[in-house]
Design an enzyme around this catalytic site. Sequence first.
Site, PDB file in Angstrom:
ATOM      1  N   HIS A 198       1.215 -43.162 -30.113  1.00 20.70           N
ATOM      2  CA  HIS A 198       1.455 -43.344 -31.542  1.00 20.70           C
ATOM      3  C   HIS A 198       2.028 -44.733 -31.857  1.00 20.70           C
ATOM      4  O   HIS A 198       1.696 -45.346 -32.865  1.00 20.70           O
ATOM      5  CB  HIS A 198       2.391 -42.247 -32.037  1.00 20.70           C
ATOM      6  N   ARG A 305      -9.137 -40.716 -37.203  1.00 25.13           N
ATOM      7  CA  ARG A 305      -8.315 -39.785 -36.423  1.00 25.13           C
ATOM      8  C   ARG A 305      -7.211 -39.268 -37.336  1.00 25.13           C
ATOM      9  O   ARG A 305      -6.533 -40.071 -37.981  1.00 25.13           O
ATOM     10  CB  ARG A 305      -7.704 -40.488 -35.214  1.00 25.13           C
ATOM     11  N   ARG A 341     -12.221 -36.701 -38.625  1.00 29.25           N
ATOM     12  CA  ARG A 341     -12.169 -35.752 -37.515  1.00 29.25           C
ATOM     13  C   ARG A 341     -11.078 -34.714 -37.761  1.00 29.25           C
ATOM     14  O   ARG A 341      -9.973 -35.071 -38.184  1.00 29.25           O
ATOM     15  CB  ARG A 341     -11.887 -36.512 -36.215  1.00 29.25           C
ATOM     16  N   GLU A 440     -18.331 -35.313 -26.169  1.00 32.45           N
ATOM     17  CA  GLU A 440     -17.280 -35.899 -25.337  1.00 32.45           C
ATOM     18  C   GLU A 440     -17.221 -35.292 -23.941  1.00 32.45           C
ATOM     19  O   GLU A 440     -16.353 -35.651 -23.147  1.00 32.45           O
ATOM     20  CB  GLU A 440     -15.915 -35.703 -26.010  1.00 32.45           C
ATOM     21  N   ASN A 463     -14.809 -42.470 -24.730  1.00 27.91           N
ATOM     22  CA  ASN A 463     -13.564 -42.434 -23.927  1.00 27.91           C
ATOM     23  C   ASN A 463     -13.489 -41.116 -23.157  1.00 27.91           C
ATOM     24  O   ASN A 463     -13.252 -41.086 -21.951  1.00 27.91           O
ATOM     25  CB  ASN A 463     -12.322 -42.532 -24.816  1.00 27.91           C
ATOM     26  N   ASP A 464     -13.692 -40.029 -23.885  1.00 28.52           N
ATOM     27  CA  ASP A 464     -13.621 -38.728 -23.221  1.00 28.52           C
ATOM     28  C   ASP A 464     -14.872 -38.447 -22.412  1.00 28.52           C
ATOM     29  O   ASP A 464     -14.792 -37.832 -21.348  1.00 28.52           O
ATOM     30  CB  ASP A 464     -13.372 -37.618 -24.252  1.00 28.52           C
ATOM     31  N   ARG A 474      -8.308 -41.017 -18.278  1.00 30.72           N
ATOM     32  CA  ARG A 474      -8.443 -42.269 -19.043  1.00 30.72           C
ATOM     33  C   ARG A 474      -7.115 -42.972 -19.258  1.00 30.72           C
ATOM     34  O   ARG A 474      -7.071 -44.136 -19.635  1.00 30.72           O
ATOM     35  CB  ARG A 474      -9.119 -41.984 -20.398  1.00 30.72           C
ATOM     36  N   CYS A 511     -18.373 -43.756 -30.963  1.00 27.53           N
ATOM     37  CA  CYS A 511     -17.103 -44.207 -31.528  1.00 27.53           C
ATOM     38  C   CYS A 511     -15.997 -44.426 -30.499  1.00 27.53           C
ATOM     39  O   CYS A 511     -14.852 -44.607 -30.860  1.00 27.53           O
ATOM     40  CB  CYS A 511     -16.620 -43.223 -32.593  1.00 27.53           C
TER      41      CYS A 511
END
Length: 590
Positions: A198, A305, A341, A440, A463-464, A474, A511
């Site tokens: 965050h 997100r 999302r 993903e 990424n996933d 990751r 993405c």
Amino acid sequence: MNETAAPIVFKGFPASEGIARGRVHRVDWDVPEVPRVAVPAEGGERELERFRRARARARRELEGIKRETATRLGPIEARIFDPQILMLDDPEVVDGTKRYISENRLTAARAFDWRMLELKDRWSRTSHPMVLDRLNDLDDLKVRILSRLLDLPDPWEIGDGEHRVVAVAKDLTPSFVARLDPSRVVALATDRGTRTSHWTILARSLEIPAAAGLGNVTTRVGDGQAIVVDGWSGRVVIEPDARETDRFERRRAAIRGWSHETRAMAEEEAVTLDRRSVTLRVNLDLPGEAARARALGAQGVGLFRTEFLVVGRGTVPEEEEQYRAYREVAEAFPSHPVLIRTFDLGGDKFPVFLRTPAEDNPFLGRRGVRVCPDEPELFLTQLRAMLRAAAHGDLRIMAPLVNTGTEIAIMRELLGMAKDQLAGEGVPFERSVEVGAMIETPAAALAAPGLTTHADFLSIGTNDLVQYTLAVDRTNTRLAHLFDPFHPAVLRQIAMVARAGRAAGVEVSACGEMATRPLGVLLLLGLGVDVLSVAWRSLPGIKRMVRNSRLDDIRAAAEASLKAPTGAEAKRTFAASLQPTVERLFPPGT
Ligand code: PEP
Ligand code: MG
């Protein structure tokens, strides 16, 4: 460190784009030993009063910081201070401390210190990622109150006289980053943290360069040392020598020139030299970024997100607050799609308010869309907010970590309930909203043709997808060399998903981070994905690259890489023809 010592180089994650040089300011969360002082019986009242005043002062300070943050970043972002403000009145914190003062004759400082240690110990034992997130708040508050009680300066306070400071810490908290002054704190460098932590999200929004996941940088630096942080590459250099300084100056000048030139791309079309259109959307983490992304020429949002609404929060986000956030983003793009999302909870992000038991394998556990059936109220509220915001733009709903069509069906069922509720209440909303699936996992990629019958669009979360295909965490910097988007298994899945989408007439976008790295962008285009969602600050550079490339060449290179037996070979094959374009258009290492 003496003048002749060799520079120390660290390599971590590029957490927030930008490059800066400054002096180390260590941010240490450990407060000094609290002195043992016996309190005479009659002193108890005085200690209770000192504790009350320290809390009152902390509250004033936190409310002030919250107000400032609301002005700088927005009212929603400012709510990251709420958990700490709430803790000031939490009976677990307050009553426990008071009891130690009255019954054990401790000073306010020692009683509070003990109580916080006790709570930290108890909370740590749950080993739950989101509770760990809350431990940051606990530490933050502990330091704030103890500093008051012991008349110490705040360890994170950066003195007025300090300029060009680089904050170096084991890890940082969102509340620390939210109140930084970017004109004095020029960069951040941490042992832990990832691009999705965050605090790194806030650093990007404030445009403070950051490198995270550096391992043990805190054990190798002292206050005042010279340090260079490259947030584009994740490289950090302590005590740079003449060669490193020269390298830094040249790279900074190159990046400045490049940023300036590429910004002029905002009004240009994203079209290749052979006149093929590419759609360039952006990934957003905070609503306040939408207007800035639009000014850079984004053609909508490919991934918004929404976890900022739940991470570090003690309470469920209200529908109204969510509605305002989604509407802000939708309205920033009146003529482009905005893919929002649903909460991607689980893994390393679980809100405290769900009180979810810890899992042995959180990344293989209740994550993404799987949480939906267990928390219908949470998602129903989110879907209501999305439907209402959809009346103000082309908003589309995207579900994370989908494996099967059933999961989309569950989402649609909830969406139907949300519509019925809103209609019954006479609340305005948009009825026809598309629902898409993120690809993903290998399961989703291999089943993509079937998923197209359930989903209105697909978006590849590289990424996933890379993480789950290669079984490589990751977030683990020690495995970074194994996290290979060029691995044949990844390339084939991307090509397959693109084909499945084309065959079904369903849009396929990408993405993940791969859509932000220059070669990764070209590879995705070559594999047939022509809707890309990129980190918003990277958009102009990527658009310029698209405008200087020929899609036919890119496709031919991708075809050749698909035949390669290994990731290394695939990358070599691909780079052989396209790296010169990248090198011509990007500063080295960007
Ligand atoms: C991804 O996995 O590629 C993605 C875009 O989602 P996140 O990074 O938020 O998991
Ligand atoms: Mg993901």
